[in-house]
Design an enzyme around this catalytic site. Sequence first.
Site, short mmCIF file in Angstrom:
data_model
loop_
_atom_site.label_atom_id
_atom_site.label_comp_id
_atom_site.label_asym_id
_atom_site.label_seq_id
_atom_site.Cartn_x
_atom_site.Cartn_y
_atom_site.Cartn_z
CB VAL A 129 11.51 31.33 -48.24
CG1 VAL A 129 10.09 31.54 -48.32
CG2 VAL A 129 12.14 32.79 -48.40
CE LYS A 202 10.66 31.28 -42.61
NZ LYS A 202 9.90 30.16 -41.66
N GLY A 299 13.57 22.56 -39.00
CA GLY A 299 14.01 21.32 -38.42
C GLY A 299 15.55 21.28 -38.90
P1 NDP Z 1 20.02 27.81 -32.90
O1 NDP Z 1 19.85 28.80 -31.73
O2 NDP Z 1 19.53 26.49 -32.70
O3 NDP Z 1 21.58 28.00 -33.05
C1 NDP Z 1 22.21 29.48 -33.20
C2 NDP Z 1 23.77 29.03 -33.27
O4 NDP Z 1 24.30 30.31 -33.25
C3 NDP Z 1 24.35 28.24 -31.92
O5 NDP Z 1 25.33 27.16 -32.23
C4 NDP Z 1 25.02 29.39 -31.31
O6 NDP Z 1 26.14 28.99 -30.17
C5 NDP Z 1 25.46 30.37 -32.51
N1 NDP Z 1 25.49 31.62 -31.78
C6 NDP Z 1 24.51 32.39 -31.09
N2 NDP Z 1 25.06 33.79 -31.02
C7 NDP Z 1 26.36 33.64 -31.26
C8 NDP Z 1 27.58 34.47 -31.07
N3 NDP Z 1 27.27 35.80 -30.63
N4 NDP Z 1 28.76 34.18 -31.64
C9 NDP Z 1 28.91 33.25 -31.99
N5 NDP Z 1 27.83 32.06 -32.32
C10 NDP Z 1 26.68 32.40 -31.73
O7 NDP Z 1 19.22 28.65 -34.12
P2 NDP Z 1 18.89 27.89 -35.61
O8 NDP Z 1 19.76 26.91 -36.05
O9 NDP Z 1 17.30 27.10 -35.28
O10 NDP Z 1 18.51 29.10 -36.54
C11 NDP Z 1 19.77 29.63 -36.98
C12 NDP Z 1 19.39 30.76 -38.35
O11 NDP Z 1 18.64 29.71 -39.22
C13 NDP Z 1 18.40 31.65 -37.81
O12 NDP Z 1 18.43 32.55 -38.55
C14 NDP Z 1 17.06 31.15 -38.11
O13 NDP Z 1 15.90 32.09 -38.34
C15 NDP Z 1 17.33 30.33 -39.33
N6 NDP Z 1 16.42 29.07 -39.58
C16 NDP Z 1 16.07 28.16 -38.65
C17 NDP Z 1 15.38 27.06 -39.02
C18 NDP Z 1 15.03 26.05 -37.79
O14 NDP Z 1 14.23 24.93 -38.26
N7 NDP Z 1 15.50 26.17 -36.65
C19 NDP Z 1 14.84 26.71 -40.53
C20 NDP Z 1 15.24 27.90 -41.24
C21 NDP Z 1 16.12 28.77 -40.91
P3 NDP Z 1 25.80 28.11 -29.24
O15 NDP Z 1 25.40 26.73 -29.65
O16 NDP Z 1 27.60 28.02 -28.59
O17 NDP Z 1 24.98 28.74 -28.31
N1 HSE Z 2 10.99 29.42 -36.95
C1 HSE Z 2 10.79 29.00 -38.18
C2 HSE Z 2 9.67 28.16 -38.52
C3 HSE Z 2 12.00 28.34 -38.74
O1 HSE Z 2 8.97 27.64 -37.54
O2 HSE Z 2 9.10 28.24 -39.70
C4 HSE Z 2 12.17 28.14 -40.36
O3 HSE Z 2 12.17 29.20 -40.78
#
Ligand code: NDP
Ligand code: HSE
Length: 425
Positions: A129, A202, A299
Site C-alpha cells: 500500500v 489497497k 518506483g
Molecule cells: P515487474 O514486471 O517489473 O517485475 C516482475 C518480475 O517477476 C520480473 O522480474 C519477472 O521476470 C518476474 N516474473 C514474472 N512472471 C514470472 C514467473 N512465472 N516465474 C518467475 N518470475 C516471474 O513488476 P514490479 O516489480 O513492478 O511489481 C512486482 C509486484 O510489486 C507486483 O505485485 C506489483 O503490484 C507490486 N508493486 C509494484 C510497485 C512498482 O512501483 N512497480 C510498487 C508497489 C508494489 P523477468 O524479469 O525475467 O521477466
Molecule cells: N501501480 C501501482 C501504482 C504501483 O501506480 O501505484 C504501486 O503500488
Amino acid sequence: MKVGVLGLGTVGGGVVNVLRKNGDSIERRTGERIQVVLAGVRNIKQDRICDTSDIELTEDPFAVVNHPDIDVVLELIGGTELSKDLVETAINNGKHVITANKALIAKHGNELIQLANDNKVRLLFEASVAGGIPIIKALEQGLSANKIESLAGIINGTGNFILSEMKDKGRDFADALAEAQALGYAEADPTFDVEGIDSAHKLSILAAIAFGTELQFDKVYTKGISEVTAEDIRYATELGYTIKHLGIAKRAGDAIEMRVHPTLISNKQLIANVNGVMNAVLVKGDALGTSLYYGAGAGDEATASAVIADMIDIINNQTSNHILGWKSQEKLKVLDADLIESEFYMRLLVSDKRGVLAEITQIFSQNNVSIESLVQKQVDGDNNAHIAIITNKILTRDIQAVKLAIEACEFNQDSVKIIHIEPLD
Ligand code: NDP
Ligand code: HSE
C-alpha cells in the site's frame, strides 16, 4: 538472513540495489547481514536494473520457495495465481514471506494470514500500500492507541501521475499513462491503475487494518479515472478544486464506507497539492486527530524501502503478522454505495434555450438535491452551453436520480457527468 527473491523487475531490482547500497548500515543497526542468495525470474537472460553477479538465478520459482537454506521469501512477481501457490508453499515450508502484491493480499489475505499464523511465520506486506510510505506500520504501531474514524488517500502513483500531467502540462491521458509505464509505476495490466482496481485492493487492506474487519475487497465501490476529461479538470480548477483519485474508508454508524473514485478536493487542502507519483494518506483518529502520510507511491527504490523495512522487522522480531483487523471481533458491514452521503460536482451539456435552467433546477428540487453553486458557459460556435453545478451534501441515490431525469430531457446533449466532492475535514 538468507533471502530468496521471486521477481527481479522494478521492485525486486530495487530491493537488490538498496541492499547493496545500505547493507552495511542495516547490518550495523540490526546485527544481521541480509543476503539475497537466489532469485526466481521468468527469463534469466533479461537485462536487469541490478547487479546479479553474486545471486543465483533460476527460471523455476518453486526452487526458491523449496530451498532449504532460505529464511525469507520476497514475492515480487505479482498476479494472484502462481504467486498464491508460491506464497502458500513458502509458508508451509516454514519461511517468512514479504510481498508487495496488493492484489494477492486483497483477494486471498484472510486465508494466507491464517496459514502464516498456523505455521508460526510472518506474512508482511508494507510495500503493498502506497509504495514506500510506511502507512501500515503507522496504523498498526504509531496510531494503535486511536479508534480510527476515517482515512482518505491518493494510493495509486500511476493515476496521480496521469491526473497531474493532464492538469499541469495539458498532456493527453494515453501519453501520460505510457510515461508512467516506462517509469515502472504501472501494473502489468494498467487498467488496474486507471480503473481503480489497484486502489481498491489497497483501500481494502488499509480498511481491514484500520477498522478491525476482514478484507472485503469485493465490497469496495470502485470508479476509475478514465472518464475524467480535460474539460472537467478545467471546470474544477475554475471552481477552486483539483481532481484527485481517492480511496476513502470511514465509519458510518455501525457500518463503514469503502470507496474509490475521482474526487474534487478544495485547492486549500494539502492533499490537493500531492502530484506526480507521490501518494498521501490522511488518517483521522479519535485521539491524535488528523495526520497525513506522504511519499513516493511507486518506483523501484521507494518500494524497496518498504520491503526491506519488513525484513528488518523480522530480524528485530518487532512485529507479529498484520493481524489487527483479523484479531478484532468487531463486525462492520460495508454501506451500500447508494446510501453514501457526499457533495457532488455535476457537468451538463444542454441546449442554450430559455427555460432550460428553470427545468434543471426543478429536477434538482424534485429529487431533494440542493444546489450550492452553478457556472454556465456558452460552447463556442454552437447553440449549446456547459453547466457545472456543485451540490450540498446529499445521498448518492438522489444525485443518480437527477442524472437519469436530466438525461431523459430533450434539452440534454450529452451524458451527465457526476464526480464526488470530499471536504476532508
Ligand atoms: P515487474 O514486471 O517489473 O517485475 C516482475 C518480475 O517477476 C520480473 O522480474 C519477472 O521476470 C518476474 N516474473 C514474472 N512472471 C514470472 C514467473 N512465472 N516465474 C518467475 N518470475 C516471474 O513488476 P514490479 O516489480 O513492478 O511489481 C512486482 C509486484 O510489486 C507486483 O505485485 C506489483 O503490484 C507490486 N508493486 C509494484 C510497485 C512498482 O512501483 N512497480 C510498487 C508497489 C508494489 P523477468 O524479469 O525475467 O521477466
Ligand atoms: N501501480 C501501482 C501504482 C504501483 O501506480 O501505484 C504501486 O503500488
